[in-house]
Design a protein around this motif. Structure first.
Motif, PDB file in Angstrom:
ATOM      1  N   PHE A  82      -9.772  -2.586  -1.132  1.00  0.00           N
ATOM      2  CA  PHE A  82      -8.640  -3.056  -0.251  1.00  0.00           C
ATOM      3  C   PHE A  82      -9.105  -3.314   0.982  1.00  0.00           C
ATOM      4  O   PHE A  82     -10.068  -1.923   1.245  1.00  0.00           O
ATOM      5  CB  PHE A  82      -7.031  -2.073   0.207  1.00  0.00           C
ATOM      6  CG  PHE A  82      -6.449  -2.067   0.600  1.00  0.00           C
ATOM      7  CD1 PHE A  82      -5.032  -3.569  -0.057  1.00  0.00           C
ATOM      8  CD2 PHE A  82      -5.581  -2.043   2.273  1.00  0.00           C
ATOM      9  CE1 PHE A  82      -4.084  -3.346   1.173  1.00  0.00           C
ATOM     10  CE2 PHE A  82      -5.005  -2.298   2.523  1.00  0.00           C
ATOM     11  CZ  PHE A  82      -4.114  -3.279   2.365  1.00  0.00           C
ATOM     12  N   ILE A  98       0.653  -0.992   0.329  1.00  0.00           N
ATOM     13  CA  ILE A  98       0.031   0.249  -0.114  1.00  0.00           C
ATOM     14  C   ILE A  98       1.031   1.384   0.246  1.00  0.00           C
ATOM     15  O   ILE A  98       2.047   1.384   0.856  1.00  0.00           O
ATOM     16  CB  ILE A  98      -0.941  -0.107   1.412  1.00  0.00           C
ATOM     17  CG1 ILE A  98      -2.132   1.020   1.114  1.00  0.00           C
ATOM     18  CG2 ILE A  98      -0.336   0.182   2.247  1.00  0.00           C
ATOM     19  CD1 ILE A  98      -3.679   0.365   0.271  1.00  0.00           C
ATOM     20  N   GLN A 149     -10.238  -7.326  -2.774  1.00  0.00           N
ATOM     21  CA  GLN A 149      -9.118  -7.334  -3.350  1.00  0.00           C
ATOM     22  C   GLN A 149      -8.599  -7.576  -4.899  1.00  0.00           C
ATOM     23  O   GLN A 149      -8.404  -6.716  -5.403  1.00  0.00           O
ATOM     24  CB  GLN A 149      -7.782  -7.782  -2.281  1.00  0.00           C
ATOM     25  CG  GLN A 149      -6.702  -7.546  -3.079  1.00  0.00           C
ATOM     26  CD  GLN A 149      -6.411  -6.269  -2.517  1.00  0.00           C
ATOM     27  OE1 GLN A 149      -6.396  -5.848  -1.856  1.00  0.00           O
ATOM     28  NE2 GLN A 149      -6.526  -5.157  -3.418  1.00  0.00           N
ATOM     29  N   LEU A 170      -3.849  -1.873  -6.410  1.00  0.00           N
ATOM     30  CA  LEU A 170      -4.061  -2.563  -5.339  1.00  0.00           C
ATOM     31  C   LEU A 170      -4.971  -2.080  -5.096  1.00  0.00           C
ATOM     32  O   LEU A 170      -6.735  -3.127  -4.524  1.00  0.00           O
ATOM     33  CB  LEU A 170      -3.775  -2.194  -3.705  1.00  0.00           C
ATOM     34  CG  LEU A 170      -2.261  -3.441  -3.671  1.00  0.00           C
ATOM     35  CD1 LEU A 170      -1.813  -2.508  -2.648  1.00  0.00           C
ATOM     36  CD2 LEU A 170      -2.100  -4.178  -3.516  1.00  0.00           C
TER      37      LEU A 170
END
Length: 169
Positions: free
Chosen positions: A143, A9, A138, A14
């Motif tokens: 996320f 992250i 995901q 993501l």
């Protein structure tokens, strides 16, 4: 198979939805094995191809004490979820060292394919249902921290940044 680098992250990959897998070949089998090896090395109990920066709908899960052992889901989709919810501590291999409680449906039904392309459907509850929802989120570019309130999410991200800077990452 090699342990691959994990995307951390705030890498924008993501937050991108993963594409359906259309080739059920040796490369898919190799990816599944790399995901398993990388997840075990992290360590974790679930991982997706996007965690490696690859936008393919592949999930590998290995729960402690699960008689099924390693579970591989290709193109998984949740088709039903219960109104009943549970709260469970969640974290990510892409944001190691921090976790927070997340509320999710207690039971789900899902469809997926295996590594040969054969279709399956099943229901899940307990830790498996939580992990599947987390990992399928995901794959959809969600996320896990987006399931938190803004206040809890901001606090968690600040805690992670502080840990990351202290650890030199």
């Amino acid at each position: 198979m090699p342990v691959r680098p994990i995307v951390m992250i705030p890498d924008p990959r993501l937050a991108q939805p993963a594409a359906d897998v259309t080739s059920f070949d040796a490369a898919l089998n190799a990816l599944a094995q790399d995901l398993l090896d990388t997840m075990r090395d992290a360590p974790g109990i679930g991982i997706t191809a996007p965690h490696l920066g690859l936008l393919h709908r592949v999930v590998v899960i290995e729960l402690p004490d699960d008689p099924e052992g390693v579970r591989i889901y290709v193109n998984p989709r949740i088709t039903w979820s219960s109104d009943e919810t549970v709260i469970h501590e969640e974290g990510s291999v892409s944001m190691p060292g921090v976790s927070e409680e997340v509320e999710r449906p207690a039971r789900i039904r899902l469809g997926w394919q295996d590594l040969t392309g054969a279709a399956h459907e099943a229901e899940a509850d307990g830790l498996l249902a939580i992990c599947l929802q987390h990992e399928i989120d995901q794959l959809d570019g969600i996320f896990w921290t987006r399931r938190l309130s803004k206040l809890r999410r901001d606090r968690l991200h600040k805690r992670y940044e502080k840990m990351r800077k202290a650890g030199g990452r």
